[in-house]
Scaffold this motif. Structure first.
Motif, mmCIF file in Angstrom:
data_model
loop_
_atom_site.group_PDB
_atom_site.id
_atom_site.type_symbol
_atom_site.label_atom_id
_atom_site.label_comp_id
_atom_site.label_asym_id
_atom_site.label_seq_id
_atom_site.Cartn_x
_atom_site.Cartn_y
_atom_site.Cartn_z
ATOM 1 N N LEU A 1 47.373 107.275 20.816
ATOM 2 C CA LEU A 1 48.373 107.920 19.971
ATOM 3 C C LEU A 1 48.958 109.201 20.562
ATOM 4 N N PRO A 2 48.150 110.158 21.071
ATOM 5 C CA PRO A 2 48.746 111.398 21.578
ATOM 6 C C PRO A 2 49.761 111.155 22.690
ATOM 7 N N THR A 3 49.425 110.278 23.624
ATOM 8 C CA THR A 3 50.338 110.006 24.732
ATOM 9 C C THR A 3 51.598 109.291 24.249
ATOM 10 N N ALA A 4 51.450 108.373 23.287
ATOM 11 C CA ALA A 4 52.623 107.695 22.739
ATOM 12 C C ALA A 4 53.583 108.705 22.118
ATOM 13 N N ARG A 5 53.045 109.646 21.347
ATOM 14 C CA ARG A 5 53.902 110.687 20.756
ATOM 15 C C ARG A 5 54.569 111.527 21.844
ATOM 16 N N ASN A 6 53.785 111.939 22.833
ATOM 17 C CA ASN A 6 54.317 112.821 23.869
ATOM 18 C C ASN A 6 55.420 112.155 24.674
ATOM 19 N N ARG A 7 55.223 110.896 25.029
ATOM 20 C CA ARG A 7 56.243 110.204 25.824
ATOM 21 C C ARG A 7 57.496 109.945 24.997
ATOM 22 N N GLY A 8 57.307 109.728 23.714
ATOM 23 C CA GLY A 8 58.467 109.626 22.841
ATOM 24 C C GLY A 8 59.242 110.922 22.789
ATOM 25 N N VAL B 1 59.349 113.292 25.107
ATOM 26 C CA VAL B 1 60.026 113.503 26.387
ATOM 27 C C VAL B 1 61.306 112.679 26.461
ATOM 28 N N ALA B 2 61.258 111.457 25.933
ATOM 29 C CA ALA B 2 62.428 110.569 25.982
ATOM 30 C C ALA B 2 63.495 110.925 24.955
ATOM 31 N N ALA B 3 63.155 111.755 23.974
ATOM 32 C CA ALA B 3 64.066 112.058 22.865
ATOM 33 C C ALA B 3 65.328 112.762 23.354
ATOM 34 N N ARG B 4 66.459 112.424 22.741
ATOM 35 C CA ARG B 4 67.740 113.035 23.097
ATOM 36 C C ARG B 4 68.083 114.228 22.210
ATOM 37 N N ALA B 5 67.413 114.339 21.065
ATOM 38 C CA ALA B 5 67.801 115.352 20.084
ATOM 39 C C ALA B 5 67.003 116.646 20.245
ATOM 40 N N GLU B 6 67.515 117.718 19.642
ATOM 41 C CA GLU B 6 66.812 119.002 19.652
ATOM 42 C C GLU B 6 65.690 119.033 18.622
ATOM 43 N N PHE B 7 65.814 118.208 17.585
ATOM 44 C CA PHE B 7 64.763 118.063 16.576
ATOM 45 C C PHE B 7 64.082 116.704 16.777
ATOM 46 N N GLY C 1 52.825 121.666 25.027
ATOM 47 C CA GLY C 1 52.143 120.564 25.685
ATOM 48 C C GLY C 1 51.960 119.336 24.816
ATOM 49 N N GLY C 2 52.568 119.346 23.623
ATOM 50 C CA GLY C 2 52.443 118.201 22.733
ATOM 51 C C GLY C 2 51.025 117.977 22.265
ATOM 52 N N ASN C 3 50.714 116.742 21.907
ATOM 53 C CA ASN C 3 49.348 116.373 21.532
ATOM 54 C C ASN C 3 48.496 116.272 22.796
ATOM 55 N N ASP C 4 47.251 116.667 22.692
ATOM 56 C CA ASP C 4 46.328 116.593 23.825
ATOM 57 C C ASP C 4 46.042 115.114 24.123
ATOM 58 N N LEU D 1 46.769 124.010 15.373
ATOM 59 C CA LEU D 1 46.027 125.229 15.689
ATOM 60 C C LEU D 1 46.618 125.942 16.900
ATOM 61 N N ARG D 2 47.010 125.187 17.915
ATOM 62 C CA ARG D 2 47.632 125.803 19.089
ATOM 63 C C ARG D 2 48.991 126.394 18.734
ATOM 64 N N LEU D 3 49.738 125.722 17.885
ATOM 65 C CA LEU D 3 51.043 126.230 17.456
ATOM 66 C C LEU D 3 50.887 127.560 16.716
#
Length: 231
Positions: free
Chosen positions: A84-91, A93-99, A174-177, A191-193
């Motif tokens: 899950l963390p990597t799936a979120r992170n790669r999504g 990175v691929a995102a075109r929007a600012e949000f 760094g997104g999700n660990d 917590l990091r945020l």
């Protein structure tokens, strides 16, 4: 013609949509159509949908993925199986929007969720993210509203992963660990945020519908992936 207002708006939305909705997906096809229908029903359609496919391999998931690809309105990212963390992170990175927004493949949004939350975050530059009240349904039924409180956050995770967050801040942190493949990856991120001095804001309407059941999307994506969860 190319320079008619509608043509310009359409081109703009394709290049830089208001928000990128990222759906991690791993062998959980049962509710995906409902989740996508809740996006089709949004009061604004100025968004892109990224389906981060974590190498789903069961027949029903493959069939649903083929249908989604044929429809063409969802970007499907076929990723190496990493959790899950990597799936979120790669999504992200691929995102075109600012949000960006993470949405599990079994959860739903109120029809006004994207418009209201994006509008709220856009006009409140001091916040890193905006989130709504949560409607819990399925095995548990409740509605919860939790104001952002850094002191409380150090004791318990009261935030849902589904919110509207600024993409640059998510990536800066760094997104999700990627190593936290079994649980708590969202809590670790919050917590990091907060430790960096960022904060969020509750939008006091119940706009996120969280399906409570034993076969949940996050549960599937946080199990059976190699990796050690550090305390």
């Amino acid at each position: 013609g190319l320079f008619e207002p509608m043509a310009v708006t359409t081109a703009k939305r394709a290049w830089r949509p208001l928000i990128s909705v990222i759906i991690p997906f791993y062998n959980s096809p049962r509710y995906l159509v409902q989740t996508l229908d809740s996006l089709r029903a949004q009061t604004t359609q100025d968004f892109e949908v990224i389906l981060a496919n974590d190498v789903s391999d069961d027949p029903d998931s493959l069939r649903v993925l083929d249908e989604v690809r044929l429809e063409g309105w969802v970007r499907v990212l076929d990723l190496p199986h990493a959790g899950l963390p990597t799936a979120r992170n790669r999504g992200a990175v691929a995102a075109r929007a600012e949000f960006i927004m993470f949405l599990d493949a079994d959860d739903l949004l109120d029809s006004g969720a994207i418009e209201k939350l994006c509008w709220s975050l856009a006009r409140q530059q001091q916040y890193a993210f905006v989130y709504s009240g949560v409607v819990h349904f399925g095995d548990v039924e409740a509605v919860t509203y939790d104001e952002f409180d850094p002191a409380r956050l150090r004791k318990e995770n009261f935030l849902a992963a589904t919110c509207v967050i600024r993409r640059d801040i998510y990536l800066e942190l760094g997104g999700n660990d990627p190593a936290m493949t079994r649980s708590w990856e969202d809590y670790d991120f919050w917590l990091r945020l907060a430790a960096k001095g960022y904060s969020g804001r509750l939008f006091r309407e119940p706009l996120f519908y969280y399906r409570r059941h034993s076969e949940g999307m996050s549960r599937k994506l946080t199990q059976d992936v190699p990796g050690r969860l550090e305390e």
